[in-house]
Scaffold this active site. Structure first.
Site, short mmCIF file in Angstrom:
data_model
loop_
_atom_site.label_atom_id
_atom_site.label_comp_id
_atom_site.label_asym_id
_atom_site.label_seq_id
_atom_site.Cartn_x
_atom_site.Cartn_y
_atom_site.Cartn_z
N ASP A 1 21.60 35.75 34.48
CA ASP A 1 21.73 36.62 33.54
C ASP A 1 23.20 36.61 32.77
O ASP A 1 23.84 35.91 33.26
CB ASP A 1 21.47 38.32 33.91
CG ASP A 1 22.44 38.66 34.74
OD1 ASP A 1 23.44 38.09 35.03
OD2 ASP A 1 21.92 39.62 35.72
N GLN A 2 23.29 37.69 32.00
CA GLN A 2 24.82 37.61 31.38
C GLN A 2 26.00 37.69 32.21
O GLN A 2 27.02 37.50 31.96
CB GLN A 2 24.91 38.47 30.07
CG GLN A 2 24.15 38.22 29.06
CD GLN A 2 24.22 39.33 27.78
OE1 GLN A 2 24.48 40.50 28.09
NE2 GLN A 2 24.18 38.75 26.58
#
Length: 141
Positions: free
Chosen positions: A16-17
């Protein structure tokens, strides 16, 4: 008890980020581990499907302990936790490359006919597989 091990090199697309492996990817890793265990036991899940039998997931439990990050290698340990002839429960430990526990999980599967989803006995359709599973399942103490 037989424990199969699979190494997973974490790809950027799995994160994810925050650079942490997205939680849903652990399910994919569990499938990798389960497939490897089945092969280590001498069987091919694809052959079962060709014979018209499938083993869908009916329950999953995952406890996340520590994040696995991009660039790391995770190790998926997989074993047969329980088996009753129709249902199989697989156990998993996902370890970080330094050996720390990242997640613990189980998945429960049922054996069914592909065309009708009616439960079938592994003992009847695949007696060799049944015999190996009886020997491989975790011993209850």
């Amino acid at each position: 008890m037989i424990v199969s091990k699979s190494e997973i090199k974490v790809r950027y697309a799995e994160t994810d980020q925050m650079g942490v492996v997205y939680h849903g990817n652990y399910l994919v890793w569990m499938e990798v581990g389960r497939t490897q265990l089945i092969e280590d036991l001498g069987f091919q899940y694809a052959q079962m499907e060709e014979d018209g039998i499938i083993s869908p997931v009916i329950d999953v439990h995952i406890q996340y302990k520590k994040p696995v990050k991009y660039g790391e290698t995770a190790v998926v340990e997989t074993w047969l936790e329980d088996y009753d002839g129709i249902r199989s429960v697989y156990g998993y430990r996902i370890l970080k490359e330094n050996g720390e526990l990242a997640a613990e999980a189980t998945s429960k599967h049922v054996i069914v006919k592909k065309d009708s989803f009616r439960p079938v006995s592994l003992r009847k359709h695949f007696p060799d597989w049944h015999e190996v599973y009886e020997k491989a399942k975790m011993k209850k103490e």
